[in-house]
Design a protein around this motif. Structure first.
Motif, PDB file in Angstrom:
ATOM      1  N   VAL A   1    -123.826 -41.466 -25.952  1.00  0.00           N
ATOM      2  CA  VAL A   1    -124.001 -42.619 -26.599  1.00  0.00           C
ATOM      3  C   VAL A   1    -123.681 -42.680 -27.816  1.00  0.00           C
ATOM      4  O   VAL A   1    -122.783 -43.978 -28.637  1.00  0.00           O
ATOM      5  N   LEU A   2    -123.818 -41.798 -28.857  1.00  0.00           N
ATOM      6  CA  LEU A   2    -123.265 -41.558 -30.195  1.00  0.00           C
ATOM      7  C   LEU A   2    -121.702 -41.550 -30.073  1.00  0.00           C
ATOM      8  O   LEU A   2    -121.338 -42.441 -31.098  1.00  0.00           O
ATOM      9  N   LEU A   3    -121.326 -41.169 -29.380  1.00  0.00           N
ATOM     10  CA  LEU A   3    -119.896 -41.063 -29.295  1.00  0.00           C
ATOM     11  C   LEU A   3    -119.062 -42.341 -28.876  1.00  0.00           C
ATOM     12  O   LEU A   3    -117.958 -42.749 -29.497  1.00  0.00           O
ATOM     13  N   THR A   4    -119.791 -43.349 -28.017  1.00  0.00           N
ATOM     14  CA  THR A   4    -118.968 -44.395 -27.629  1.00  0.00           C
ATOM     15  C   THR A   4    -119.819 -45.441 -28.464  1.00  0.00           C
ATOM     16  O   THR A   4    -119.032 -46.665 -28.488  1.00  0.00           O
ATOM     17  N   GLY A   5    -120.914 -45.488 -29.145  1.00  0.00           N
ATOM     18  CA  GLY A   5    -121.297 -46.552 -29.882  1.00  0.00           C
ATOM     19  C   GLY A   5    -122.114 -47.506 -28.938  1.00  0.00           C
ATOM     20  O   GLY A   5    -122.479 -48.517 -29.322  1.00  0.00           O
ATOM     21  N   GLY A   6    -122.538 -46.968 -27.625  1.00  0.00           N
ATOM     22  CA  GLY A   6    -122.890 -47.834 -26.716  1.00  0.00           C
ATOM     23  C   GLY A   6    -122.185 -48.785 -26.174  1.00  0.00           C
ATOM     24  O   GLY A   6    -122.709 -49.703 -25.509  1.00  0.00           O
ATOM     25  N   GLN A   7    -120.911 -48.705 -26.222  1.00  0.00           N
ATOM     26  CA  GLN A   7    -119.886 -49.679 -25.717  1.00  0.00           C
ATOM     27  C   GLN A   7    -118.905 -48.984 -24.870  1.00  0.00           C
ATOM     28  O   GLN A   7    -118.288 -47.894 -25.108  1.00  0.00           O
ATOM     29  N   PRO A   8    -118.877 -49.446 -23.558  1.00  0.00           N
ATOM     30  CA  PRO A   8    -117.781 -48.635 -22.740  1.00  0.00           C
ATOM     31  C   PRO A   8    -116.432 -48.765 -23.174  1.00  0.00           C
ATOM     32  O   PRO A   8    -115.980 -49.855 -23.680  1.00  0.00           O
ATOM     33  N   PRO A   9    -115.400 -48.018 -22.642  1.00  0.00           N
ATOM     34  CA  PRO A   9    -114.093 -47.965 -23.172  1.00  0.00           C
ATOM     35  C   PRO A   9    -113.479 -49.210 -22.268  1.00  0.00           C
ATOM     36  O   PRO A   9    -114.086 -49.395 -20.979  1.00  0.00           O
ATOM     37  N   ALA A  10    -112.601 -49.859 -22.618  1.00  0.00           N
ATOM     38  CA  ALA A  10    -111.809 -50.948 -21.998  1.00  0.00           C
ATOM     39  C   ALA A  10    -111.160 -50.065 -20.570  1.00  0.00           C
ATOM     40  O   ALA A  10    -110.759 -49.055 -20.531  1.00  0.00           O
ATOM     41  N   ARG A  11    -111.332 -50.905 -19.388  1.00  0.00           N
ATOM     42  CA  ARG A  11    -110.859 -50.218 -18.256  1.00  0.00           C
ATOM     43  C   ARG A  11    -109.239 -50.306 -18.448  1.00  0.00           C
ATOM     44  O   ARG A  11    -108.460 -50.735 -19.079  1.00  0.00           O
ATOM     45  N   HIS A  12    -108.847 -48.758 -17.882  1.00  0.00           N
ATOM     46  CA  HIS A  12    -107.343 -48.395 -17.980  1.00  0.00           C
ATOM     47  C   HIS A  12    -106.985 -47.885 -19.145  1.00  0.00           C
ATOM     48  O   HIS A  12    -105.782 -47.980 -19.182  1.00  0.00           O
TER      49      HIS A  12
END
Length: 214
Positions: free
Chosen positions: A54-65
């Motif tokens: 969660v810390l690495l992503t900032g709680g936001q999922p990466p864009a698909r593809h």
């Protein structure tokens, strides 16, 4: 993501190695205390891994593809293939006699710190890694994803929680039944490891390929 976390959490919870070790701890002289140390360490490990993601992503999922999304799916695919190959290897190798681990002879004198360290060592890190890769898709701006991550950590610890509570509520009956369960798991250890590795490895592989293609 929710389905993936449920399946991975179930796979972690069903592992025969840590469940057998936990039953041994519960049947020792200070079983409830040692079991609690093992359980809390196990749960803390899962929470820390998810927290790092969660810390690495900032709680936001990466864009698909996107590149990060594809890299995460590649990691899950690699873990799935590794589990399948490991299960196939364990299935094909000649049977080996399984004696009790050497640490079991010192179980009565083990400290809670030792029990906590044992939980870390016995964690199925391949599956924990798959859970971490799945958690990359969590969107922490929604309550549902918070609940999904919490449920995953609890589900992956469920077998330990149930056994700990059982021993607290009915120690005599629980120890007898759990030791019978441990004996059965030790007698069928190879079959259980092979079956779980192949089933969940194939599932991870198929899911990862499907998401990469779509």
């Amino acid at each position: 993501m929710v389905l993936d976390l449920v399946v991975i959490g179930t796979a972690i919870s069903l592992g025969p190695l840590h469940n057998s070790a936990f039953i041994l701890l519960l049947s020792s002289r200070r079983g409830v205390r040692q079991g609690l140390a093992f359980l809390l360490s196990w749960l803390a490990n899962l929470v820390v891994v998810i927290a790092c993601v969660v810390l690495l992503t900032g709680g936001q999922p990466p864009a698909r593809h996107s590149v990060p999304s594809t890299a995460v799916l590649a990691v899950k695919l690699a873990i799935g293939v590794a589990l399948v190959l490991y299960g196939a290897y364990r299935h094909r190798r000649p049977p080996r006699p399984h004696g009790p681990p050497r640490w079991t002879a010192r179980i009565d004198n083990a400290s809670p710190v030792t029990a906590a360290g044992l939980a870390w060592l016995l964690q199925p890190w391949a599956l924990v890694g798959a859970g971490a890769a799945t958690a990359v898709d969590a969107n922490l701006s929604t309550l549902g994803d918070w609940l999904a991550l919490t449920g995953y950590c609890l589900l992956a610890t469920l077998s330990l929680i149930v056994m700990e509570l059982y021993v607290v509520w009915a120690p005599v009956v629980a120890n007898a039944r759990l030791n019978a369960l441990r004996t059965w798991m030790e007698q069928h250890q190879e079959q259980l490891i092979v079956t779980l590795s192949l089933l969940f490895g194939l599932w991870l592989t198929a899911r990862s390929i499907a998401e990469l293609v779509n």
